[in-house]
Structures are given as structure tokens and as C-alpha cells.
Motif scaffolding. Structure first.
Motif, PDB file in Angstrom:
ATOM      1  N   LYS A 113       0.811  -1.217   0.000  1.00 53.07           N
ATOM      2  CA  LYS A 113       0.000   0.000   0.000  1.00 53.07           C
ATOM      3  C   LYS A 113       0.844   1.267   0.000  1.00 53.07           C
ATOM      4  O   LYS A 113       0.464   2.279  -0.560  1.00 53.07           O
ATOM      5  CB  LYS A 113      -0.925   0.010   1.238  1.00 53.07           C
ATOM      6  CG  LYS A 113      -1.887  -1.178   1.286  1.00 53.07           C
ATOM      7  CD  LYS A 113      -3.138  -0.893   0.487  1.00 53.07           C
ATOM      8  CE  LYS A 113      -4.013  -2.137   0.293  1.00 53.07           C
ATOM      9  NZ  LYS A 113      -4.341  -2.847   1.535  1.00 53.07           N
ATOM     10  N   LEU A 114       2.014   1.226   0.704  1.00 52.76           N
ATOM     11  CA  LEU A 114       2.788   2.457   0.865  1.00 52.76           C
ATOM     12  C   LEU A 114       4.188   2.367   0.274  1.00 52.76           C
ATOM     13  O   LEU A 114       4.969   3.312   0.358  1.00 52.76           O
ATOM     14  CB  LEU A 114       2.893   2.818   2.359  1.00 52.76           C
ATOM     15  CG  LEU A 114       1.562   2.985   3.111  1.00 52.76           C
ATOM     16  CD1 LEU A 114       1.820   3.248   4.585  1.00 52.76           C
ATOM     17  CD2 LEU A 114       0.727   4.112   2.509  1.00 52.76           C
ATOM     18  N   ALA A 127       5.891   9.117   9.702  1.00 54.82           N
ATOM     19  CA  ALA A 127       5.904  10.560   9.916  1.00 54.82           C
ATOM     20  C   ALA A 127       4.807  11.241   9.105  1.00 54.82           C
ATOM     21  O   ALA A 127       4.212  12.229   9.534  1.00 54.82           O
ATOM     22  CB  ALA A 127       7.280  11.123   9.544  1.00 54.82           C
ATOM     23  N   SER A 128       4.515  10.702   7.922  1.00 56.00           N
ATOM     24  CA  SER A 128       3.502  11.316   7.065  1.00 56.00           C
ATOM     25  C   SER A 128       2.074  11.022   7.546  1.00 56.00           C
ATOM     26  O   SER A 128       1.113  11.571   7.020  1.00 56.00           O
ATOM     27  CB  SER A 128       3.659  10.791   5.634  1.00 56.00           C
ATOM     28  OG  SER A 128       3.194   9.463   5.566  1.00 56.00           O
ATOM     29  N   GLY A 129       1.972  10.122   8.530  1.00 57.86           N
ATOM     30  CA  GLY A 129       0.646   9.804   9.066  1.00 57.86           C
ATOM     31  C   GLY A 129      -0.135   8.804   8.226  1.00 57.86           C
ATOM     32  O   GLY A 129      -1.273   8.469   8.552  1.00 57.86           O
ATOM     33  N   GLY A 138      -4.026   1.642  13.357  1.00 51.85           N
ATOM     34  CA  GLY A 138      -4.662   2.811  13.938  1.00 51.85           C
ATOM     35  C   GLY A 138      -3.583   3.667  14.546  1.00 51.85           C
ATOM     36  O   GLY A 138      -2.389   3.368  14.389  1.00 51.85           O
ATOM     37  N   ALA A 139      -3.998   4.720  15.227  1.00 49.57           N
ATOM     38  CA  ALA A 139      -3.018   5.633  15.815  1.00 49.57           C
ATOM     39  C   ALA A 139      -2.104   4.894  16.790  1.00 49.57           C
ATOM     40  O   ALA A 139      -0.882   5.086  16.802  1.00 49.57           O
ATOM     41  CB  ALA A 139      -3.740   6.771  16.524  1.00 49.57           C
ATOM     42  N   GLU A 143       1.959   4.342  16.583  1.00 43.84           N
ATOM     43  CA  GLU A 143       2.807   4.823  17.669  1.00 43.84           C
ATOM     44  C   GLU A 143       3.761   3.718  18.130  1.00 43.84           C
ATOM     45  O   GLU A 143       4.955   3.939  18.311  1.00 43.84           O
ATOM     46  CB  GLU A 143       1.895   5.229  18.831  1.00 43.84           C
ATOM     47  CG  GLU A 143       2.388   6.369  19.685  1.00 43.84           C
ATOM     48  CD  GLU A 143       1.336   6.708  20.734  1.00 43.84           C
ATOM     49  OE1 GLU A 143       1.555   6.369  21.903  1.00 43.84           O
ATOM     50  OE2 GLU A 143       0.275   7.269  20.343  1.00 43.84           O
ATOM     51  N   GLY A 144       3.208   2.532  18.297  1.00 46.33           N
ATOM     52  CA  GLY A 144       4.025   1.391  18.737  1.00 46.33           C
ATOM     53  C   GLY A 144       5.095   1.037  17.728  1.00 46.33           C
ATOM     54  O   GLY A 144       6.246   0.756  18.093  1.00 46.33           O
TER      55      GLY A 144
END
Length: 579
Positions: A113-114, A127-129, A138-139, A143-144
DNA sequence: GCCGTTTTCGGCCCGACTGTTTTCAGTCG
């Protein structure tokens, strides 16, 4: 053509397994590759020799397919299956998969996907979210993973056992003083005495787990509590190492200790055995499948006994034959620190040591030694002032003087330098005057495998080279081993009677367990030496003993487990000189 | 992928946690 040793071949099989997993292959097929890799990595013979003899399938976990792959790698330096996978998935994904919180499925998703194909690309995506917006992420996940990626880059190298062990012992002592704590012991790779440790695992038992968890959070060595639940607390310590402390009920103690000591392959094999016997093994005990009755769990020995086995020493738990030996009640009696009668490598102020012979002798006496070898550096190691004939004669005079007083006997030794052609510092007349000569490599890291092998084979021809010291030259985390054909060299050493050192200096631990087993198969015997450069470093001996144990060494194979009048007859010079 | 005193085909260790889910997949040790 590049040469492949067991390690290199195992690495290719592991990479193949990991990439197959990313590709979505059947998990048992993946497991097959990793099992074969693990067996080959620990196999005590060079598999390239097995390949010629068509004996590869003798290695457990290696079947027809893997045997063909290994033969192909040796013959052509390539493995088409792996090459094919690398065309589908970039190699960088292997590192991405190592990040805590990312497994094969997520690595695949991040790539598809990325376009994430490296740790750096992963960090950019985080970093780009964009990571947090992927399905299933998820967020919190992002983070983990960000923390995992940072940890990977910061220190994915592991901690030397010599750093982890004293810390673990202090934590254990701190917990032992807590009234609610019943049993306490470190587990994991530290209990198995691996050369390097990922994190410190400490197990406790108690009837009041909450009190234990509270006590852990209050330990003086703790700088930060990373997480604390009902049965597990993770803390950061003053020395920057993470420790996980778990608490279990007293009647689960043995099962939990067994489980958390591992290693993984050992545990998997045990559970398969349990299952075949109609039992179930987990960290709470051994249970009958029918009815669920618990039949063992309070002690580790109970757990192994319930499976019909003796208890293998933690150092050899790796599923490399210890389970079969334990079932047959044929576990070897491994060397112990109490067997060691002397230290066979030490330095003094005469060269680069910081203690005098007398200071060294005082610590040797404290350790209960009968003897130790003074093995300062020989002439050609100029940077530390290697000993000239004058220097040697001064040292021998001093040794004679000291030996006339009660205490451990100091042996007149030397650490020779193996030059690039396999020669050493002194001529045979002078070499004959020592009681023991070690020889080691202090140069030549860039040389080819062929040159390294020639060099080592040549030095084995010297009848006054009794011991090859720190045989590979590796320094943990800093310097790779000098490349040579270990199998060929050990085979010759088995014939010449040249002894190999198990160097106990914590940065070296050289030979390692696999090479020790390889040497034992060739009939090579061992010395233990701390390579102490100051008197207190004589206390490093337990690390070498741990390596010897990991390599299944028994006292009858260890020179310094013998009294000196026996030990000296094992040295090559004894046959050469007839005395 | 490997392997056979359960099997040459159909199995292959076990449990906890977490976050993102409305019943569980993925990861970890």
C-alpha cells in the motif's frame, strides 16, 4: 567463488523463510526453512563436506528439498528460490519485519500500500501519518511501530552477557529481600548464558502477586516503569537495560521457569512430545489432555520428569540433541566452575597487563587455583612491548622466586603472534624453554579465507604451539572473526594434538558453542583462559565455563580441569620433548 | 518445508496481549 559456511547457508534459508512468509506461504513451509536453518547453524561439521558425501539429510529438519538447495548453494553460490523471492519483495522488508509490532502480514501490507521497503521508508511513512490510515492499523499501532523502528535503529545489537548478568544478579538480590517473594531467578537467554542478551527476564513466585509488582516498581535500580500489570512489570534500569519481571503462583514455579528459559525450539519440541503422550505442556504445568488434571509444575525437574526426561542444563537447551539425551538418561556431566584448577591465559605489567604477577597470584589463590599461566605478549606485538629474550629471563627469574613461596604455581607461558604466513615470534630453541605456549592472531582481518586457512594449518605444524588462543579473533559487537576453514583446521588440530582455547574474556567468548562442538567431534581438547589484563579479571572464568557448557564440554576434555602434572602431559611439547 | 511407537498423508506448540473489531487477526515470547 564465494565460500559458504554453515552460518551463511543458514542465513540464506532464514531469509527464504521470511520472504516466503511475507509472500503468504503456508506457515508450516516457512517453519520448515527456519528449522533447517537453525539445525545447520548449530551443526558441528562443515555442511560443505556433508554435501559432497550426500549426507545432508542426516541433519534433523533437512529433507530432500533443503539438501538439494544447500548443494546448489555450495556448487553455484546462488539459491534460485531466494533470488526469485528477492525479485518479488525487496530485501529491506526483512529488516522491516524485525521491527517490534511488524510481522509478515503488516510488512506485506506496508509494502503493497505504501511502498515501504526499508526502515527509513517505514519511518517516513509513519511521519507522514499514512500508516495509521491503513486497514487494521490505527493511531496506537502506528505509535508502537514508530517506537519499534527507533529501537531497531538505536540498538538492535544485543547486550554482552557480562553486562546483563551482574545487573540481573542485583535485581534478583533486591527481589529476594521482598517478604512476599518466595522464589526468584533470572530466566531467558541469560539463564542459558548466551553470549549476548536481548533483555533481562526475571521470574518470581508468590502468594501475593500485587505486593511483588509493587516492590518491583520501587527497586532502587529502576529509573522508569514502562508498564506494570497484575503478573508482569517492565522497567528501565539505571544502566539503560530493560528488565521484565513476572510473578506466578508457587505451584506453577517450575513450569514457568522452564517455559521462560526456553529456548523457543526446545519448548516447541517438548510440547510436541507432551502432546504425543496425551499431555499438554504450558507455562502453568503439565496436564492430562483427558480430564485436564495437572500432573507437574512446582519444580522444573517435576516438569521434565513428567515427560519421562532428565533435566537438561539450561546452557544446552536449544533442541540440538539435549532432549534425546535427556529422554535416554544420557545427559553428559558438563564442566563446572568447581572443576577449574587454574587459569591458562593472563597478562601482567611486563607487557600490557595492569597488575603484577604477585597481584595476579593473590586473586588466583583467592579463587582456589592450583596454578595459572603467565602468558604475556611475545616479541612481535610491538605496540604493547612484546617480550625480548632479556624481558623473558627477567620474568622467569621472578616466577622462580615467587613459586618458591606458598601459593598457586605460576607457569612460564607466552602468547605468541601468528604472523600472516603461520610463523611465530621465536625460534624452537627458545620456544622449548616455556612450560606452555599459546599462539593467536592479532592481525590479518582483511585476508582471504584461503590465506587464513593456510596460515592456521601452518601454525599447527609447530610442535611447540600447545594452544591456539582466542581462535577466531572475534570481538563481540566490534570485530568479525578472521576467516578460515574451521572444519579443516580443527580436523588437523585433532591429529596434531593442538589444543584450542575457550577464551573467557567477556568481549571475546571465543570459541563459541558451535565451534566447541565442532572441535569436540574432531577430538580437539580445550583450555580455559580469562585473558586477564588485570588481577580482578581472573574472575571472568564463569563466562568461559558457560561457553564450554554450551558446547557440551565434559571435564575429561578440559586441560585445566586436570592437576598440572596430568595437564602438562596433554601439551604437544610433552611428546616433542619427551618430558 | 519435514516427518512417522498416532500417520508415506495429514499433521506440525501454546497462551497472552493488543488494537481494532463486533468475533478476531496479528504479533510476541
Amino acid at each position: 567463488m564465494p565460500e559458504f559456511d554453515n552460518h551463511a547457508i543458514a542465513r540464506m534459508l532464514d531469509d527464504t523463510g521470511d520472504l516466503l512468509e511475507i509472500s503468504g506461504a503456508d506457515r508450516f513451509r516457512v517453519l520448515g526453512y527456519h528449522k533447517a536453518a537453525s539445525s545447520i547453524r548449530a551443526w558441528p561439521e562443515d555442511v560443505t563436506t556433508l554435501s559432497g558425501a550426500d549426507r545432508l539429510t542426516e541433519i534433523p529438519g533437512v529433507g530432500a528439498k533443503t539438501a538439494a538447495a544447500v548443494a546448489q548453494i555450495i556448487a553455484t553460490s546462488t539459491f534460485p528460490d531466494l533470488e526469485g523471492l528477492k525479485r518479488q519483495f525487496p530485501e529491506g522488508l526483512l529488516a522491516v519485519m524485525q521491527v517490534s509490532g511488524v510481522g509478515p502480514k503488516r510488512a506485506r501490507q506496508l509494502y503493497d500500500k505504501l511502498g515501504v521497503d526499508s526502515i527509513e521508508a517505514l519511518q517516513a511513512a509513519l511521519a507522514s501519518g499514512r500508516v495509521a490510515t491503513l486497514g487494521g492499523f490505527g493511531a496506537k499501532s502506528a505509535e508502537g511501530i514508530a517506537a519499534g523502528a527507533e529501537a531497531y535503529l538505536r540498538h538492535h545489537e544485543r547486550i554482552p552477557v557480562s553486562t546483563a548478568l551482574p545487573l540481573a544478579e542485583r535485581l534478583v538480590a533486591g527481589l529476594r529481600a521482598v517478604p512476599a517473594v518466595r522464589d526468584v531467578q533470572f530466566a531467558g537467554s541469560l539463564r542459558r548464558m548466551q553470549e549476548t542478551i536481548g533483555d533481562i527476564d526475571i521470574l518470581t513466585s508468590s502468594d501475593d502477586p500485587a505486593a511483588v509488582m509493587a516492590a518491583v516498581r520501587e527497586l532502587p535500580l529502576v529509573t522508569r516503569v514502562l508498564g506494570s500489570g497484575e503478573t508482569k512489570t517492565s522497567v528501565m534500569t539505571t544502566s539503560g537495560l530493560q528488565a521484565d519481571v513476572r510473578v506466578v503462583a508457587p505451584d506453577e514455579w517450575g513450569a514457568a521457569l522452564q517455559y521462560f528459559t526456553g529456548n523457543k525450539a526446545h519448548n516447541i519440541h517438548l510440547r510436541a512430545l507432551a502432546k504425543a503422550a496425551g499431555l499438554k505442556l504450558n507455562e502453568y504445568g503439565v496436564f492430562r489432555v483427558e480430564g485436564g488434571e495437572r500432573i507437574a509444575g512446582a519444580t522444573e525437574a517435576d516438569v521434565y520428569r513428567a515427560l519421562g526426561m532428565d533435566t537438561p542444563p539450561p546452557e544446552i537447551r536449544g533442541d540440538h540433541g539435549e532432549i534425546e539425551a535427556a529422554l535416554a538418561h544420557e545427559l553428559p556431566r558438563l564442566v563446572e566452575i568447581a572443576d577449574v584448577r587454574g587459569d591458562l591465559q593472563s597478562h601482567s605489567v611486563a607487557t600490557d597487563g595492569r597488575s603484577t604477577l604477585l597481584q595476579n597470584r593473590a586473586v588466583a589463590a583467592e579463587l582456589g587455583y592450583e596454578y595459572f599461566a603467565a602468558t604475556d605478549h611475545a616479541l612481535n606485538l610491538k605496540m604493547v612491548g612484546g617480550l625480548t629474550l632479556d624481558g623473558l629471563e627477567r620474568q622467569w627469574e621472578l616466577i622462580d622466586q615467587v613459586n618458591s613461596t606458598p601459593g598457586p604455581r605460576i607457569l612460564k607461558g607466552i602468547e605468541l603472534n601468528i604472523d600472516e604466513h603461520g610463523g611465530v615470534d621465536y625460534d624452537e630453541d627458545l620456544l622449548a624453554r616455556f612450560e606452555i605456549c599459546l599462539a593467536s592472531m592479532h592481525s590479518g582481518w582483511g585476508a582471504s579465507r584461503e590465506a587464513g586457512t593456510k596460515r592456521m594449518l601452518r601454525v599447527l605444524d609447530n610442535p611447540f604451539v600447545d594452544v591456539i588462543a582466542h581462535p577466531t579473533g572475534r570481538v563481540l559487537g566490534r570485530r568479525d572473526a578472521i576467516d578460515y576453514d574451521m572444519d579443516q583446521v580443527l580436523a588437523k588440530a585433532g591429529k596434531t594434538g593442538t589444543i584450542f582455547e575457550i577464551n573467557s574474556y567477556p568481549d571475546r567468548l571465543d570459541l563459541d558453542d558451535t565451534h566447541i562442538r565442532m572441535a569436540r567431534e574432531r577430538g580437539v581438547r580445550f583450555t580455559l583462559g580469562t585473558d586477564a589484563h588485570e588481577a580482578e579479571q581472573f574472575r571472568y572464568m564463569p563466562y568461559g565455563v558457560a561457553m564450554a557448557r554450551r558446547g557440551w564440554t565434559v571435564p575429561g576434555e578440559l586441560l585445566n580441569a586436570q592437576p598440572w602434572d596430568v595437564a602438562r602431559t596433554w601439551l604437544r611439547r610433552f611428546r616433542t620433548l619427551g618430558r
